[in-house]
Scaffold this active site. Sequence first.
Site, PDB file in Angstrom:
ATOM      1  N   TRP A   1      -2.820  -2.705  -1.652  1.00  9.82           N
ATOM      2  CA  TRP A   1      -2.423  -4.088  -1.856  1.00  9.82           C
ATOM      3  C   TRP A   1      -3.166  -4.852  -0.767  1.00  9.82           C
ATOM      4  CZ3 TRP A   1      -0.048  -8.117   0.791  1.00  9.82           C
ATOM      5  CH2 TRP A   1       0.457  -9.156   0.011  1.00  9.82           C
TER       6      TRP A   1
ATOM      7  N   CYS B   1       0.832  -1.196   0.000  1.00 12.94           N
ATOM      8  CA  CYS B   1       0.000   0.000   0.000  1.00 12.94           C
ATOM      9  C   CYS B   1       0.868   1.248   0.000  1.00 12.94           C
ATOM     10  CB  CYS B   1      -0.945   0.085   1.193  1.00 12.94           C
ATOM     11  SG  CYS B   1      -2.053  -1.292   1.337  1.00 12.94           S
TER      12      CYS B   1
ATOM     13  N   LYS C   1       6.216  -3.852  -3.993  1.00  9.78           N
ATOM     14  CA  LYS C   1       7.648  -3.577  -3.937  1.00  9.78           C
ATOM     15  C   LYS C   1       8.212  -3.701  -2.530  1.00  9.78           C
ATOM     16  CE  LYS C   1      11.526  -1.982  -5.678  1.00  9.78           C
ATOM     17  NZ  LYS C   1      12.264  -3.034  -6.412  1.00  9.78           N
TER      18      LYS C   1
ATOM     19  N   GLU D   1       8.634 -14.425 -11.111  1.00 12.49           N
ATOM     20  CA  GLU D   1       7.839 -13.326 -10.569  1.00 12.49           C
ATOM     21  C   GLU D   1       7.252 -12.429 -11.648  1.00 12.49           C
ATOM     22  OE1 GLU D   1       9.915 -10.541  -8.013  1.00 12.49           O
ATOM     23  OE2 GLU D   1      11.724 -10.715  -9.195  1.00 12.49           O
TER      24      GLU D   1
HETATM   25  C1  F6R Z   1      12.395  -9.654  -6.143  1.00  8.19           C
HETATM   26  C2  F6R Z   1      12.361  -8.630  -5.118  1.00  8.19           C
HETATM   27  C3  F6R Z   1      12.097  -9.064  -3.724  1.00  8.19           C
HETATM   28  C4  F6R Z   1      12.912  -8.226  -2.721  1.00  8.19           C
HETATM   29  C5  F6R Z   1      12.501  -8.584  -1.299  1.00  8.19           C
HETATM   30  C6  F6R Z   1      13.300  -7.807  -0.274  1.00  8.19           C
HETATM   31  O1  F6R Z   1      12.648  -9.110  -7.399  1.00  8.19           O
HETATM   32  O2  F6R Z   1      12.500  -7.467  -5.382  1.00  8.19           O
HETATM   33  O3  F6R Z   1      12.347 -10.419  -3.544  1.00  8.19           O
HETATM   34  O4  F6R Z   1      14.265  -8.456  -2.934  1.00  8.19           O
HETATM   35  O5  F6R Z   1      11.139  -8.315  -1.125  1.00  8.19           O
HETATM   36  O6  F6R Z   1      13.074  -6.451  -0.376  1.00  8.19           O
HETATM   37  P1  F6R Z   1      14.057  -5.403   0.259  1.00  8.19           P
HETATM   38  O7  F6R Z   1      15.367  -5.504  -0.446  1.00  8.19           O
HETATM   39  O8  F6R Z   1      13.396  -4.072   0.065  1.00  8.19           O
HETATM   40  O9  F6R Z   1      14.197  -5.779   1.716  1.00  8.19           O
END
Ligand code: F6R
Length: 612
Positions: A76, A2, A607, A492
Amino acid sequence: MCGIVGFTGVQQAAPILLDGLSKLEYRGYDSAGIAVRNGENETEVVKAKGRLKALAEKTDNGATVLGSCGIGHTRWATHGEPSEGNAHPHKSDDGNVVAVHNGIIENYLELKEKLTRKGYVFYSETDTEVAVKLIDYYYKKYEGTPIDAINHAMVRIRGSYALAVMFKDYPEEIYVSRKDSPMILGIEDGESYIASDVPAILKYTRNVYYIGNMELACVRKGEITFYNLDGEEIEKELKTIEWDAEAAEKAGFEHFMMKEIHEQPKVVGDTLNSVLKDGQFDLSSVGLSEEEIKDISQIYIVACGSAYHVGIAAQYVIEDLAKIPVRVELGSEFRYRNPLLDPKGLVIVISQSGETADSLAALRESKEKGVRTMAIVNVVGSSIAREADSVFYTLAGPEIAVATTKAYSTQLMATYILALQFAKVRGEISDETYKNMIAELQTIPDKIAKILEDKERIQWFASKQANAHDVFFVGRGIDYAICMEGSLKMKEISYIHSEAYAAGELKHGTISLIEDDILVVGVLTQPDLYEKTISNMVECRSRGAYLMGLTTFGQYNVEDSTDFAVYIPKIDPHFATSLAVIPLQLLGYYISVAKGLEVDKPRNLAKSVTVE
Ligand code: F6R
């Protein structure tokens, strides 16, 4: 999960809210909504199911919603299906309180029961509606200020939240609070902005405050006052965001992911150069002294998703160069298994967003156990960056595509730098090896650029594989770590089932899945392991598999044993991940495009995973 925004100023709020939400859509995109206060002190709430586009169409890009103070949300779903009813903003029964929320309220059922007994009626399945009504309840019960009401609610709520709340009695003000979910507050020319992330407000201001955990703020036009949980005013320093606004735009590329893939030579170089002084690494900005480096008995790398894959690759490099034992753990597992940590250990948490709930919890768990912590983080001022004992900032800039590429590559570079510096300080490598290896790292940006020049070949291959149902990525050692990331990129964004397998494990079960025309991608960058992995691939071909081999140019002639060969430039094998991952990113990307999928916003994903 979100995205939230808010604005109070002199301009019309709705277009600014929608613009901000468009930069946060990567955080959630199943429904969206805005609430705006108009001149008659009425609050207009407009919501739409689906992408933000639906809300923009409904409001003529915000033009039809009048007023200069408002909040917005892109969702989300956590509690309740994606629908207009469940979309935010939510309001109290009489419209006294209207709010948007990012996070999860764990005890919402218990709170809902209490509020139902008090006569509140619920129209949605969300935990957010419960929070809104709880705030309304305390506001009326104690007849205090909005800060008092939110404070009371914060004490009762368990879970995580970034809340932006408007009260009918305070027409031009927005009240915010946060716990474990990100939020920044911006200020410019007598106007104020609220957002979950920097790109949403970068166009309007670079002057931001970071609101701390369990803190609140009253956001007025061009003026923001902060409070602690006791309702006492607290001081905050205004910070400047260095990110370039253009970095958060697509710059002519069809998708953010492709743009970010192409930014890798630059951002990997930037990350390397940020700590390189006169041919040596200087980690003083990171906050690790030579004495502390010498003292490390054990390293624990904790991360999620792609950042975890960085950790797996780093484990090989750090152990081999610095001779320090390394354990790599998933944040979601680490936090609940009561880990035994050596008091002289170093916990390294890797995270692009710096807000991933499981990584943050693992960091806190480590600190509670008294172990030194360090973060490799991209987002300046994020929770993980603020709470770790020291921080190595990657310089990837804003990463918008949900599937990470450039952040992953800069994280890898950060781990190489640590490995080399630890090795040198602890006397495990000679000055000459140190110098040569730094020189090798300096070649990585150009070599990535070289691989990108040949992307059309991968595009062609991807178009042939768009109908694949299963793909296996196999490799050994560092190549296995590369496979993990290649496989995640594939599944993904292209929704093709894929698995990363340690090549030696195939015969222990997985090979039974190999049948005619299944694509097996072998990653073959490690000289000592090449023959072994090739043998495993050939075993798959004997069972009908179609083979792609990814190896180092001039080292092997992989064409003899595979159906499609991809070469990367020569590099010290320790650092091969940085190059080998590029064709695999491209493969996932092009298959997703060939299938006509939403590359930047894959289904069911967000994200920043700020919930468990
Ligand atoms: C895959 C992806 C996720 C992140 C994971 C960790 O492409 O982006 O697997 O790597 O959610 O996120 P962060 O790095 O923000 O802790």
